[in-house]
Design a protein around this motif. Structure first.
Motif, PDB file in Angstrom:
ATOM      1  N   THR A 137     104.972  -1.329  48.335  1.00 52.79           N
ATOM      2  CA  THR A 137     104.126  -1.016  47.184  1.00 52.79           C
ATOM      3  C   THR A 137     104.076  -2.231  46.259  1.00 52.79           C
ATOM      4  O   THR A 137     105.116  -2.825  45.966  1.00 52.79           O
ATOM      5  CB  THR A 137     104.683   0.202  46.419  1.00 52.79           C
ATOM      6  N   SER A 138     102.889  -2.597  45.796  1.00 53.89           N
ATOM      7  CA  SER A 138     102.798  -3.794  44.963  1.00 53.89           C
ATOM      8  C   SER A 138     101.636  -3.707  43.983  1.00 53.89           C
ATOM      9  O   SER A 138     100.879  -2.739  43.969  1.00 53.89           O
ATOM     10  CB  SER A 138     102.653  -5.040  45.851  1.00 53.89           C
ATOM     11  N   SER A 139     101.523  -4.758  43.165  1.00 50.01           N
ATOM     12  CA  SER A 139     100.458  -4.903  42.173  1.00 50.01           C
ATOM     13  C   SER A 139     100.067  -6.376  42.096  1.00 50.01           C
ATOM     14  O   SER A 139     100.697  -7.225  42.723  1.00 50.01           O
ATOM     15  CB  SER A 139     100.923  -4.429  40.791  1.00 50.01           C
ATOM     16  N   ARG A 140      99.062  -6.666  41.291  1.00 52.55           N
ATOM     17  CA  ARG A 140      98.693  -8.064  41.070  1.00 52.55           C
ATOM     18  C   ARG A 140      99.696  -8.758  40.154  1.00 52.55           C
ATOM     19  O   ARG A 140      99.902  -9.960  40.247  1.00 52.55           O
ATOM     20  CB  ARG A 140      97.298  -8.151  40.438  1.00 52.55           C
ATOM     21  N   SER A 141     100.313  -7.991  39.262  1.00 47.78           N
ATOM     22  CA  SER A 141     101.244  -8.542  38.275  1.00 47.78           C
ATOM     23  C   SER A 141     102.654  -8.017  38.513  1.00 47.78           C
ATOM     24  O   SER A 141     102.847  -6.817  38.737  1.00 47.78           O
ATOM     25  CB  SER A 141     100.774  -8.142  36.864  1.00 47.78           C
ATOM     26  N   ALA A 142     103.629  -8.911  38.447  1.00 48.96           N
ATOM     27  CA  ALA A 142     105.028  -8.516  38.622  1.00 48.96           C
ATOM     28  C   ALA A 142     105.475  -7.584  37.501  1.00 48.96           C
ATOM     29  O   ALA A 142     106.260  -6.660  37.713  1.00 48.96           O
ATOM     30  CB  ALA A 142     105.923  -9.758  38.654  1.00 48.96           C
ATOM     31  N   VAL A 143     104.972  -7.803  36.287  1.00 49.78           N
ATOM     32  CA  VAL A 143     105.336  -6.948  35.154  1.00 49.78           C
ATOM     33  C   VAL A 143     104.791  -5.538  35.369  1.00 49.78           C
ATOM     34  O   VAL A 143     105.504  -4.543  35.194  1.00 49.78           O
ATOM     35  CB  VAL A 143     104.792  -7.537  33.833  1.00 49.78           C
ATOM     36  N   ASP A 144     103.518  -5.440  35.756  1.00 50.07           N
ATOM     37  CA  ASP A 144     102.923  -4.124  36.020  1.00 50.07           C
ATOM     38  C   ASP A 144     103.681  -3.392  37.119  1.00 50.07           C
ATOM     39  O   ASP A 144     103.932  -2.190  37.038  1.00 50.07           O
ATOM     40  CB  ASP A 144     101.454  -4.268  36.433  1.00 50.07           C
ATOM     41  N   ARG A 145     104.033  -4.127  38.151  1.00 50.38           N
ATOM     42  CA  ARG A 145     104.751  -3.536  39.292  1.00 50.38           C
ATOM     43  C   ARG A 145     106.107  -2.985  38.842  1.00 50.38           C
ATOM     44  O   ARG A 145     106.463  -1.846  39.148  1.00 50.38           O
ATOM     45  CB  ARG A 145     104.939  -4.613  40.369  1.00 50.38           C
ATOM     46  N   ALA A 146     106.840  -3.800  38.077  1.00 48.86           N
ATOM     47  CA  ALA A 146     108.180  -3.397  37.640  1.00 48.86           C
ATOM     48  C   ALA A 146     108.136  -2.168  36.740  1.00 48.86           C
ATOM     49  O   ALA A 146     108.907  -1.219  36.920  1.00 48.86           O
ATOM     50  CB  ALA A 146     108.852  -4.561  36.913  1.00 48.86           C
ATOM     51  N   PHE A 147     107.224  -2.172  35.784  1.00 45.62           N
ATOM     52  CA  PHE A 147     107.164  -1.038  34.861  1.00 45.62           C
ATOM     53  C   PHE A 147     106.605   0.212  35.528  1.00 45.62           C
ATOM     54  O   PHE A 147     106.946   1.336  35.125  1.00 45.62           O
ATOM     55  CB  PHE A 147     106.376  -1.416  33.605  1.00 45.62           C
ATOM     56  N   ALA A 148     105.776   0.031  36.532  1.00 41.14           N
ATOM     57  CA  ALA A 148     105.282   1.188  37.292  1.00 41.14           C
ATOM     58  C   ALA A 148     106.433   1.895  37.984  1.00 41.14           C
ATOM     59  O   ALA A 148     106.519   3.133  37.973  1.00 41.14           O
ATOM     60  CB  ALA A 148     104.240   0.741  38.319  1.00 41.14           C
ATOM     61  N   PHE A 149     107.327   1.134  38.588  1.00 39.74           N
ATOM     62  CA  PHE A 149     108.491   1.740  39.252  1.00 39.74           C
ATOM     63  C   PHE A 149     109.347   2.499  38.234  1.00 39.74           C
ATOM     64  O   PHE A 149     109.825   3.598  38.518  1.00 39.74           O
ATOM     65  CB  PHE A 149     109.330   0.676  39.955  1.00 39.74           C
ATOM     66  N   LYS A 150     109.525   1.906  37.057  1.00 39.91           N
ATOM     67  CA  LYS A 150     110.313   2.576  36.022  1.00 39.91           C
ATOM     68  C   LYS A 150     109.659   3.895  35.610  1.00 39.91           C
ATOM     69  O   LYS A 150     110.327   4.919  35.449  1.00 39.91           O
ATOM     70  CB  LYS A 150     110.464   1.666  34.809  1.00 39.91           C
ATOM     71  N   GLN A 151     108.345   3.871  35.448  1.00 38.69           N
ATOM     72  CA  GLN A 151     107.626   5.085  35.047  1.00 38.69           C
ATOM     73  C   GLN A 151     107.723   6.169  36.112  1.00 38.69           C
ATOM     74  O   GLN A 151     107.946   7.343  35.811  1.00 38.69           O
ATOM     75  CB  GLN A 151     106.159   4.752  34.779  1.00 38.69           C
ATOM     76  N   MET A 152     107.535   5.755  37.371  1.00 36.21           N
ATOM     77  CA  MET A 152     107.555   6.738  38.458  1.00 36.21           C
ATOM     78  C   MET A 152     108.936   7.367  38.609  1.00 36.21           C
ATOM     79  O   MET A 152     109.060   8.578  38.798  1.00 36.21           O
ATOM     80  CB  MET A 152     107.090   6.085  39.765  1.00 36.21           C
ATOM     81  N   GLU A 153     109.972   6.544  38.497  1.00 34.77           N
ATOM     82  CA  GLU A 153     111.325   7.076  38.621  1.00 34.77           C
ATOM     83  C   GLU A 153     111.641   8.015  37.461  1.00 34.77           C
ATOM     84  O   GLU A 153     112.227   9.084  37.651  1.00 34.77           O
ATOM     85  CB  GLU A 153     112.345   5.936  38.667  1.00 34.77           C
ATOM     86  N   LYS A 154     111.231   7.636  36.258  1.00 35.45           N
ATOM     87  CA  LYS A 154     111.487   8.480  35.094  1.00 35.45           C
ATOM     88  C   LYS A 154     110.748   9.809  35.203  1.00 35.45           C
ATOM     89  O   LYS A 154     111.227  10.857  34.765  1.00 35.45           O
ATOM     90  CB  LYS A 154     111.079   7.745  33.821  1.00 35.45           C
TER      91      LYS A 154
END
Length: 201
Positions: A139-156
């Protein structure tokens, strides 16, 4: 009581009978813009190969294929895999929901972009009471920041962040699975590095 419901959902074990693989928007137009796109596709293809071997449902979507192209051929999706066009970000569109009926206990989710379509799909599935296993290395995104925060949101929100090998071996349950030797061949070579570490999650 609500906390008990959440705990039972989060820790639902993957099984081949009650799980489906969803492949989200790994399309041609994203080749040059998505972080580690070739590696992410390689990992997603391993999931497809395992799901095919284990005779599990696989569903794919394409976001506005007229402009963004089709799912890349490297995924090696089985010929009869249902693939649906969409303009909504979430994969939870009527034809997908119809194929997911009766509702599976778990969905294995991979694709792009993590912070848009994958996130919105995750939230929709969780609201339906389905456990979502987001495969971080597929799973990925164009931006590393977007990718990282997406994982945090999904886990939360209640999703399980996992890896392709964890999912594949978890579906087998043990070396005594009748198709374990076939599965072993799929994971014999380590999955490529898709740029994820615990610091990103």
């Amino acid at each position: 009581m609500e906390d008990q419901k959440m705990a039972s959902r989060v820790f639902t074990r993957l099984t081949t009978k009650d799980s489906a693989l969803l492949v989200c928007d790994l399309q041609e137009k994203f080749r040059q813009t998505i972080i580690k796109f070739p590696e992410v596709v390689t990992v997603a293809a391993r999931l497809v190969a395992a799901a095919t071997t284990l005779e599990m449902p696989i569903i794919g979507t394409e976001q506005y294929p007229k402009g963004l192209g089709h799912l890349v051929p490297e995924l090696n999706l089985p010929e009869k895999t249902p693939i649906f066009d969409k303009t909504k970000f979430s994969m939870c569109i009527p034809p997908v929901e119809q194929l997911l009926s009766p509702t599976p206990k778990s969905v294995i989710l991979c694709g792009i972009e993590a912070h848009v379509c994958v996130l919105q799909t995750t939230l929709d599935l969780l609201e339906k009471g389905i456990t979502v296993h987001v495969v971080a290395d597929a799973t990925s995104s164009r931006s590393a920041v977007d990718r990282a925060f997406a994982f945090k949101q999904m886990e939360k929100a209640g999703a399980i962040l996992t890896t392709s090998e964890c999912v594949i071996l978890g579906l087998c349950g043990g070396a005594d699975h009748p198709k374990f030797k076939q599965i072993q061949k799929i994971i014999m070579e380590s999955a490529p590095d898709t740029g994820i570490s615990l610091s990103h999650i």
